[in-house]
Design an enzyme around this catalytic site. Structure first.
Site, PDB file in Angstrom:
ATOM      1  N   SER A  89      -9.288   1.775   3.341  1.00  0.00           N
ATOM      2  CA  SER A  89      -8.502   2.551   2.398  1.00  0.00           C
ATOM      3  C   SER A  89      -7.532   1.680   1.593  1.00  0.00           C
ATOM      4  O   SER A  89      -6.911   2.157   0.640  1.00  0.00           O
ATOM      5  CB  SER A  89      -7.710   3.636   3.148  1.00  0.00           C
ATOM      6  OG  SER A  89      -6.836   3.072   4.106  1.00  0.00           O
ATOM      7  N   SER A 103      -9.605  -0.227   7.608  1.00  0.00           N
ATOM      8  CA  SER A 103      -9.108  -0.103   6.240  1.00  0.00           C
ATOM      9  C   SER A 103      -8.529  -1.381   5.657  1.00  0.00           C
ATOM     10  O   SER A 103      -8.371  -1.487   4.436  1.00  0.00           O
ATOM     11  CB  SER A 103      -8.039   1.001   6.173  1.00  0.00           C
ATOM     12  OG  SER A 103      -8.609   2.261   6.386  1.00  0.00           O
ATOM     13  N   LYS A 154       0.850  -1.191   0.000  1.00  0.00           N
ATOM     14  CA  LYS A 154       0.000   0.000   0.000  1.00  0.00           C
ATOM     15  C   LYS A 154       0.887   1.243   0.000  1.00  0.00           C
ATOM     16  O   LYS A 154       1.883   1.297   0.735  1.00  0.00           O
ATOM     17  CB  LYS A 154      -0.898  -0.037   1.234  1.00  0.00           C
ATOM     18  CG  LYS A 154      -1.926   1.074   1.334  1.00  0.00           C
ATOM     19  CD  LYS A 154      -2.805   0.846   2.566  1.00  0.00           C
ATOM     20  CE  LYS A 154      -3.858   1.917   2.749  1.00  0.00           C
ATOM     21  NZ  LYS A 154      -4.719   1.650   3.926  1.00  0.00           N
TER      22      LYS A 154
END
Length: 591
Positions: free
Chosen positions: A154, A178, A80
């Site tokens: 996210s 997330s 990420k």
């Protein structure tokens, strides 16, 4: 894409056993990424150069040949883009914020040392502020099974990269859910470790005191493998803690009180959650209803309380100097932290301490909690129309976990008719990570979850299932209204035993009225058809009063659209429930 199994445990065993080369695995990953780029171009923010990937893979092969035991030999993974990879820009989905780190995050270093091959940096809700995946200037990754719907965030790009089979696993982060919400929507395992179990050195902070790096994986075995590699104390991380392991019997499982099981109108999610609870009970667990209101109160402190100021602190310089560089929805949240006072912070801490005591007392009688991961899912267009309110809904069951120092494991629990995933999350007190993995393994072994849908490669057509009970049945006078719209018969079945059927008076052609009556009802024969959304809409506008289209529960608990009736429909009508269906009634007329 080939049919090669692309999970971490399988690939590592094959490369370590020299049955497959790491270079071949890397090439397969790169080929898959190239093929999928036309389907979802928003998965990646940055990619490691191909020659660098192949060089690292060749190095892994050389280490294996030299006799090194590499637990992740040749396994491709994604990172990420709020987690550092040396030499590759970290953007946190904000180009203005970008910097190039000279060293990788501690967890990334540990994975590479174990033989894993980093492929690139994935998209995310900007500054990891969001649970939906649409708050990024790099585009919005979508659910891999239905691209009209959000991927969850996210950790959006990370979830898509794994669910689409581009890499074997991916690192995400989880402050408020997330790493769990996108796991649920894309049918993955999402492990959110205890705070401090995995180092956060090299992570762009969202809420520094709460942040966790997580893993999104295809299986429990892969999550366990990653945890074994990266867990452990890091003296460079002020929030790292010496590793502990707390056992769990996993016999007593807390579930919300019935009125606290909120699904916001998502009948499929409600049904899948109840099935998951039935599975847990079948494993021998005792399901105990608990009041989760104290957990919800703790959750409110994250975005509606003083902890929002911690997000503001992480981005304050950019917020002051270049606010236009920040996504509008993210900026609105961050601006909210400016009004938090020191007094607010201390009051919040005092209340959180009180709620922590309540949670600690809960663990005296419970081994773990089993909650829905998210109450529902939204289309990307819906999320963009109401970005704050709908995003908040997705955190209904996740936001409290880090505030109350808990570990969590998101697990797949089935699929909606639209192809999107629904999941449950097992939650335990701090340091129950290994025990949660074992409990999750037992659940998945008993769950018999149907195979995942095919990847949405061309844009899945939106469809609606419709139950018909009378004149629209095959061979009946109004069936042409379905066949002319190319409706596809799914099944002939019955409703739940909670309906009565009436033959309406003075109806041409003869039509029935299906009425929900509860325990006094019976199962009524129906046919279920599938229509695309446009065809369904054109069909609905032709339904005459006193009939209407509502929701009908089938015998297996599935809820579909179907014919219902206004109260006036049964004026002068004949109760034909005992016949079990409209065909039987028509046969009596013929006789």
């Amino acid at each position: 894409m080939t049919d090669m199994l692309f999970d971490a445990a399988t690939l590592a065993a094959a490369v370590a056993g020299r049955k497959m080369s790491a270079v071949a695995v890397a090439r397969e990953s790169l080929d898959r990424i190239q093929a999928y780029a036309a389907v979802q171009p928003a998965v990646w923010i940055a990619r490691v150069a191909e020659e660098k990937v192949l060089s690292m893979a060749a190095r892994a092969d050389a280490r294996v040949a030299a006799g090194e035991r590499l637990p992740l030999a040749g396994v491709p993974f994604a990172i990420k883009d709020n987690i550092d990879l040396a030499g590759i820009e970290t953007t946190a989905a904000c180009p203005t914020f970008a910097y190039t780190p000279s060293r990788s995050a501690e967890v990334v270093d540990r994975l590479i040392a174990a033989g894993a091959i980093p492929i690139g940096k994935t998209n995310l809700d900007q500054f990891a502020t969001g649970l939906n995946g649409t708050r990024s200037p790099y585009g919005a990754p979508a659910c891999v099974f239905n691209r009209a719907y959000v991927s969850g965030g996210s950790s959006s790009g990370s979830s898509v990269a794994v669910a689409a089979g581009l890499v074997a696993f991916a690192l995400g982060t989880d402050t408020a859910g997330s790493g769990r919400v996108p796991a649920a929507f894309n049918g993955l395992v999402g492990m959110k470790p205890t705070k401090g179990r995995w180092s956060t050195t090299g992570l762009v902070p969202a809420c520094r005191s709460l942040d966790c790096i997580t893993v999104l994986a295809q299986s429990i075995a892969d999550a366990r493998l990653i945890d074994r590699v990266v867990a452990g104390f890091d003296p460079t991380d002020a929030y790292s803690r010496p590793r502990e392991e707390r056992p769990l019997a996993a016999r007593s499982i807390g579930v919300p009180l019935p009125h606290q099981r909120l699904f916001l109108g998502d009948a499929a999610a409600e049904r899948l959650y109840e099935r998951a609870l039935e599975t847990l009970a079948a494993t021998g667990a005792d399901l105990v209803e608990v009041d989760i209101e104290p957990l919800r109160e703790a959750a409110a402190l994250l975005y509606n309380g003083p902890w929002v100021a911690e997000r503001t602190a992480a981005t304050e310089a950019l917020l002051d100097d270049q606010p236009e560089a920040i996504d509008p929805a993210v900026r609105e949240i961050l601006e909210g932290g400016r009004s938090v006072s020191g007094v607010d912070v201390f009051r919040g801490q005092y209340r959180l301490a009180e709620l922590q005591r309540i949670a600690d007392a809960m663990w005296q009688s419970l081994d773990l909690l089993a909650l829905p991961t998210a109450p529902t899912i939204y289309r990307i267009a819906e999320m963009r129309a109401a970005p704050i309110a709908l995003n908040s809904n997705l955190g209904l069951y996740t936001n409290f976990v880090n505030l109350l120092d808990m570990a969590a494991l998101a697990l797949p629990a089935g699929w909606r008719d639209n192809g999107t995933g629904f999941g449950i999350t097992l939650i335990g007190p701090a340091w129950t990570d290994v025990a949660l993995l074992a409990a999750g393994e037992a659940y998945l072994a008993a769950a018999h979850i149907p195979p995942q849908p095919a990847l949405d490669m061309e844009g899945r057509m939106e469809t609606v299932k419709l139950a018909v009970v009378g004149a629209h049945l095959e061979g009946m006078p109004l069936h042409w209204q379905l066949s002319s719209r190319k409706a596809r018969l799914i099944e002939a079945t019955t409703t739940a035993p909670t309906y009565k059927l009436f033959a309406m008076a003075n109806s041409t052609p003869p039509k029935p009225a299906l009425i929900h009556v509860g325990a006094e009802g019976a199962a009524i024969a129906v046919e279920v058809y599938e229509l695309d959304v446009a065809a369904f809409g054109s069909f609905v506008v032709e339904v005459p009063a006193p009939l209407a289209i509502g929701s009908v529960t089938l015998s297996d608990g599935t809820v579909v659209k179907g014919f219902v009736a206004e109260p006036r429909a049964i004026e002068g009508a004949r109760d034909i429930t005992v016949l079990g269906g409209w065909r039987a009634y028509i046969e009596t007329l013929a006789a």
